[in-house]
Design a protein around this motif. Sequence first.
Motif, PDB file in Angstrom:
ATOM      1  N   ASP A 243       0.815  -1.222   0.000  1.00  0.00           N
ATOM      2  CA  ASP A 243       0.000   0.000   0.000  1.00  0.00           C
ATOM      3  C   ASP A 243       0.847   1.268   0.000  1.00  0.00           C
ATOM      4  N   GLU A 628     -11.159   6.359  12.009  1.00  0.00           N
ATOM      5  CA  GLU A 628     -10.357   5.149  12.223  1.00  0.00           C
ATOM      6  C   GLU A 628     -10.471   4.243  11.001  1.00  0.00           C
ATOM      7  N   THR A 629      -9.333   3.783  10.495  1.00  0.00           N
ATOM      8  CA  THR A 629      -9.321   2.930   9.301  1.00  0.00           C
ATOM      9  C   THR A 629     -10.119   1.641   9.527  1.00  0.00           C
ATOM     10  N   SER A 630      -9.922   1.012  10.678  1.00  0.00           N
ATOM     11  CA  SER A 630     -10.614  -0.255  10.960  1.00  0.00           C
ATOM     12  C   SER A 630     -12.121  -0.045  11.055  1.00  0.00           C
ATOM     13  N   ALA A 633     -13.501   0.398   7.509  1.00  0.00           N
ATOM     14  CA  ALA A 633     -13.528  -0.903   6.833  1.00  0.00           C
ATOM     15  C   ALA A 633     -14.727  -1.720   7.300  1.00  0.00           C
ATOM     16  N   PHE A 671     -11.209   2.795  -1.086  1.00  0.00           N
ATOM     17  CA  PHE A 671     -10.713   2.643   0.286  1.00  0.00           C
ATOM     18  C   PHE A 671      -9.373   1.911   0.309  1.00  0.00           C
ATOM     19  N   GLU A 672      -9.256   0.862  -0.496  1.00  0.00           N
ATOM     20  CA  GLU A 672      -8.001   0.112  -0.561  1.00  0.00           C
ATOM     21  C   GLU A 672      -6.851   0.990  -1.046  1.00  0.00           C
ATOM     22  N   ASN A 674      -6.662   4.235  -0.566  1.00  0.00           N
ATOM     23  CA  ASN A 674      -6.475   5.433   0.260  1.00  0.00           C
ATOM     24  C   ASN A 674      -6.585   5.158   1.753  1.00  0.00           C
ATOM     25  N   LYS A 675      -6.395   3.900   2.176  1.00  0.00           N
ATOM     26  CA  LYS A 675      -6.637   3.578   3.576  1.00  0.00           C
ATOM     27  C   LYS A 675      -5.670   4.268   4.528  1.00  0.00           C
ATOM     28  N   ASN A 676      -4.544   4.766   4.003  1.00  0.00           N
ATOM     29  CA  ASN A 676      -3.582   5.478   4.861  1.00  0.00           C
ATOM     30  C   ASN A 676      -3.618   6.988   4.640  1.00  0.00           C
ATOM     31  N   ASP A 677      -4.664   7.462   3.949  1.00  0.00           N
ATOM     32  CA  ASP A 677      -4.743   8.875   3.580  1.00  0.00           C
ATOM     33  C   ASP A 677      -5.991   9.488   4.209  1.00  0.00           C
ATOM     34  N   LYS A 681      -9.869   8.820   3.035  1.00  0.00           N
ATOM     35  CA  LYS A 681     -10.843   8.163   3.911  1.00  0.00           C
ATOM     36  C   LYS A 681     -12.083   9.031   4.097  1.00  0.00           C
TER      37      LYS A 681
END
Length: 841
Positions: A243, A628-630, A633, A671-672, A674-677, A681
């Motif tokens: 990623d 929160e990313t989790s 998701a 999402f996949e 940009n999950k760290n952005d 998100k």
Amino acid sequence: MARTKIDYGIDLGTTNSAISRMESGEATIKKTDTLKDTMPSSVFINKKKAIQVGDSAYNALKRDKLKAMKTWNDSDSNAYIEFKRTMGSDKTYSSSNLGKGLTSEELSAEVLKTLKSFIKDENVNSIVITVPAAFKNNQKEATREAAKLAGFNHIELLQEPVAASMAYGLDSNKKDGFWLVFDFGGGTFDAALLKVEEGIMKVIDTEGDNYLGGKNLDFAIVDEIILPYIQENFTIDTILANDSKKQILRNAMKFYAEETKIKLSFNDTHNILSDLGDIPGEDDEGEEFELDITVTQTDIERALSPVFQKAIDVSKSLLERNNLKGSSLDSLILVGGPTFSPVLRKMLEGQICKPDTSADPMTVVSKGAALYASTVNVSDEVREQTRDRTKIQLEIANESSTVETEEFVPIKILADKTEGKIPEKVFAEVTRGDKAWSSGKIEINTIGEVIEIQLNEGKTNIFDVVLYDDKGDILESEPTNFSVIQGSKIGSATLAYNVGIEIKSKSTGKIIFTTVKNLEKNQSIPAIGTRNGLKTQKQIRPGMDSDFIKIPVYEGEHNAEGTRAIYNEHVTDIIISGADLPSLLPENSDVDLTVNIDRSEQITVTAYFPYLDFTYDATVERTVSSIETSWLANEIRKAKGSIAELKQDGNSDDAKLQKIESELEQLEKSFENNKNDVDGKQEVLTNLRKSLKTIDELNETTEWPKLEEELKEEFYRLEKANDELGNEKTSEVVNQLRLQLDEVIKVKDVKLANILLEETRSLFVHLTLIYQLIGFIGRHNDNFESYNWTDRDRAKALLNKGQQIIGENPDVDELHPLVVSIIDLLPRNERPSGDDTVLVG
């Protein structure tokens, strides 16, 4: 001379920014240090910790993003852009050269400081800054914070489409009809519908997307054109599987994409060409990257059309809900650099109408902001700091803009603001800037005199004001001029969202969003809204911080009324605790709310408690959003699960189901990527909320069969309990409920069914309360260790006492207060009831 009007406007853009000033009645773009109309909204911190802003920062950004490919690590980057999209969030931008992180507000402040530095002949203390109409409250408050950090004392915010329409309206000969402002910027999209009558402009509806703009176009080119080329000519499987590395590659290629987008706005083809060594880093097999791609209009149309279509769909939806078609529009006004694209212009002409290209999309917002600024008085605080009291001070109460050719202007002397001697007789002469009209000398005083002025049509009229004594000598005074814009008049801006609160619905028991009366979407601002007769769910003891009422404030989209509060944008929670109240507030007390929104959309909330005759005031401060990313998701997973349930329930609207399923697949893909952005998100969450609302609408079509079954089950359970435990009075109530049940089933009314269900359950609980209390004590005693008791010893003692009572001859009067005391020892999230801090309405 100190200015009495703000006169300065800034378009604080995602990718480019500009500043304009009113000069001789004209909104004039002030050139940047590189003599351009606009400046990249980019910031760079060099190794000496010096801050650079604009073109040099943008060039450094490009170097940094490419250099990151060499080590596949972008943590050392000290250059930034597009931080407008993360305004109001918890995102920080790490700077290794400074040794700390910077917020979006701090970076935006540097852009604002640099724009201010282009004004060499005076200090700028007051400013109008434009924001997207679709900006949420926390984003607007973050913009205000950035302006304060940049040293501005008086800050006014103005919606970008309103600014654009003001600049367009002054130059246009179209003074009637409907206008649609299509504002596709670097990071945001706004559509604003205006009704214009004899030059008077009124915004009647807006819609937008804070995460749709030029950035999305750039990444579409990366994903659809550049990355496929790289995959075809290089081996990058391990890069794409990681990623972090994938995002570094996409960020580096974005600059080539942006150049391609701009070039193909004016040319038929563009060659993306790099020399060996231009792009650092190697593929999986150690080969250096090179680009040699010929991009045609067909290629760019394939990549960009889906992104542009989202904006067009928003615009079409806006027109449809106002019962208009594209053919109903008199003007389609383009704003923002991406609107130069022939792909977009062709799509607009085919789906809405032919755009009006007379205004410069890059500068129309900044100029409009300056025009608006010329109609706004500087704040009293700023005015007092700059006032020259040795001169005779005047108050000139002119209309700032008008569609008339004659206006009446009151002028009076402010003796309390003047320190020098004021002659017994003072005369004022008002002369239009072109010297073709003059009022002649008219005596004025501290009471005031009205002077009738003549205006030239279709322009900004400057009027000079000169004072004389009775001998004809000139007297020093200020202000010495004023201006009136003739030919157009902008109505007030409007609310882009329904402003409301989260409550517990009296009829259904659900936690929902409800709009505060008079704060509906498209209400003119400033505005005052009220919501009376709300009820507390519990008593609030004086002096107790642990006892409190929560008033969650939200912004809701179109058709937000009655939706789940979480589907709307949370602004803030107003918390009123026992420490704020003068005495005990009983359960079920009335609360009356007043919500005030000023011209710059600052929100204040007043809660009045009639029982106490007490008022509590709160100003909505800047809040920071975090995702929160989790959690995100999981929300996507739950949405997909809801679709599966709808299919199982046999929902009849297959077309809608397929559409929403396809949207969720795209959301999951986004999402996949940009999950760290933070920005990415937030974009996913915004679109997910829209999908969830559609899922709720589809659920309603299958809700009745489930509700009917549940209602019958609860009623039969109640009948059985009444047969065993009831009396003549309860039997009478049950018979009334049976008649209501028959009627509700006959008409299939979901709302009435929910009310009846609540009444049925309430009576059942009343009849079986002793068993409910016994069961509560048994469960909590058996599972004692699984609860986070606030006082374990007391909880154990109360449960033991309850067990003792149950073993003897239990009754409700003994057990009920005992259970209430046990519940008080549980954390709020472990208590058996729902949120009892929100109000009931």
